[in-house]
Design an enzyme around this catalytic site. Structure first.
Site: not given
Length: 332
Positions: A187, A159
């Site tokens: 996440h 990410d």
């Protein structure tokens, strides 16, 4: 050459494992002069494919590769490992409830924690990739008490790298000159990609882009939903970028982050002010720096009200996941 580092990859016959193994063998994870022994683990139905992966690694004749253990036996795979990359897990299928997926992964990670506890080297560094990554990592940490809490992490570097890439594309600044974005929290689609402390080409990102509406809206949504967009585009999940981010995560953890740069890692929150008020014991993504194989949460960042609300929202989801996992474990 130094003694080989023993690196385990679970789910090694899958897409991420297939992309990751050659990167490790080329030194992308530990360095260009660090020999490795690969421990490749997968489930019995994937045994033939796993053998094929091992055959290809032999055929590639990597100078750094000093041995391969390819097995469906978790105890054998964990024996003597220094780094464990936990890619394998039960994926969410069509129509499956979140709790059902988590129940299957709780069982998997509880079992793998026991094997690591018994067979891995005491200082083993563990990175959990399989979703729900934060909660899987927390389960593993709780059921492998001999492994220090700080040695169990989960992957939010993917990410983080996605955020860097979006800023680079928007500004035209090379991605190597985009620094210090942050992924806070889970996440998942609740994660908070934060550019308030980052720079692009030496300028604050907000100044370099000059579009707060984009940064507070489309940018965040793009990073949060990037995995789903890739699945829609290639009909398969992010394998290449995930494998590359695994290497980045471990490399910086082991060898240190560059001066003046931080990265995002999912780590167990110490609680209190040092964790920006995130509840102790949650596996939460923070900005960290790494020195001598140890991570430290970056301190002293100013958190505005909007950021605080987004950070709290992703923490609330992690608390919910943690409670669900505990409930499932109690019912086993």
């Amino acid at each position: 050459m130094a003694a080989p580092v023993h690196v385990m990859i679970t789910g090694a016959a899958g897409q991420i494992g297939y992309a990751l193994a050659p990167m490790v063998c080329r030194g992308a994870m530990l360095g260009p002069d660090v020999p490795v022994v690969l421990h490749l683990l997968d489930i019995p139905p994937a045994e033939t494919a796993l053998k094929g992966v091992a055959m290809e690694l032999v055929d590639a004749a990597y100078p750094l590769l000093k041995g391969i253990v390819a097995t469906t036996d978790v105890a054998e795979a964990c024996k003597g490992v220094d780094v464990a990359v936990m890619v394998g897990g039960f994926p969410r299928g069509p129509g499956m409830e979140r709790k059902e997926v988590m129940g299957k992964n709780v069982a998997i990670y509880k079992g793998q924690a026991s094997a690591l506890e018994e067979h891995a080297n005491p200082g083993c560094k563990v990175l959990v990739v399989a979703n729900p990554a934060n909660t899987n990592a927390l389960i593993l940490s709780n059921y492998a008490p001999k492994i220090p809490k700080e040695n169990v992490t989960c992957l939010t570097r993917l990410d983080h790298n996605r955020a860097l890439g979006q800023v680079s594309e928007k500004t035209g600044v090379p991605v190597s000159d985009v620094k210090n974005c942050i992924i806070w929290g889970n996440h998942s689609s609740t994660q908070y990609p934060d550019v308030n402390h980052g720079t692009a080409g030496g300028k604050p990102i907000r100044e370099a882009i000059g579009d707060d509406a984009y940064l507070d809206g489309e940018f965040i949504a793009t990073v949060q939903q990037r995995g789903a967009a890739i699945i829609a585009a290639r009909k398969l999940s992010s394998a290449l970028s995930a494998a590359s981010s695994v290497c980045d995560h471990i490399r910086d953890w082991v060898n240190g982050t560059p001066p003046g740069t931080w990265v995002s890692m999912g780590v167990v929150s110490p609680g209190g002010e040092a964790a920006y008020g995130v509840e102790e014991g949650l596996m939460y993504s923070f900005p960290v720096t790494c020195v001598d194989g140890k991570w430290s949460i970056v301190q002293g960042l100013t958190i505005d009200e909007r950021s605080r609300a987004l950070m709290d929202a992703t923490a609330a989801e992690l608390k919910e996941e943690k409670a669900m996992a505990e409930e499932l474990i109690a019912a086993m």
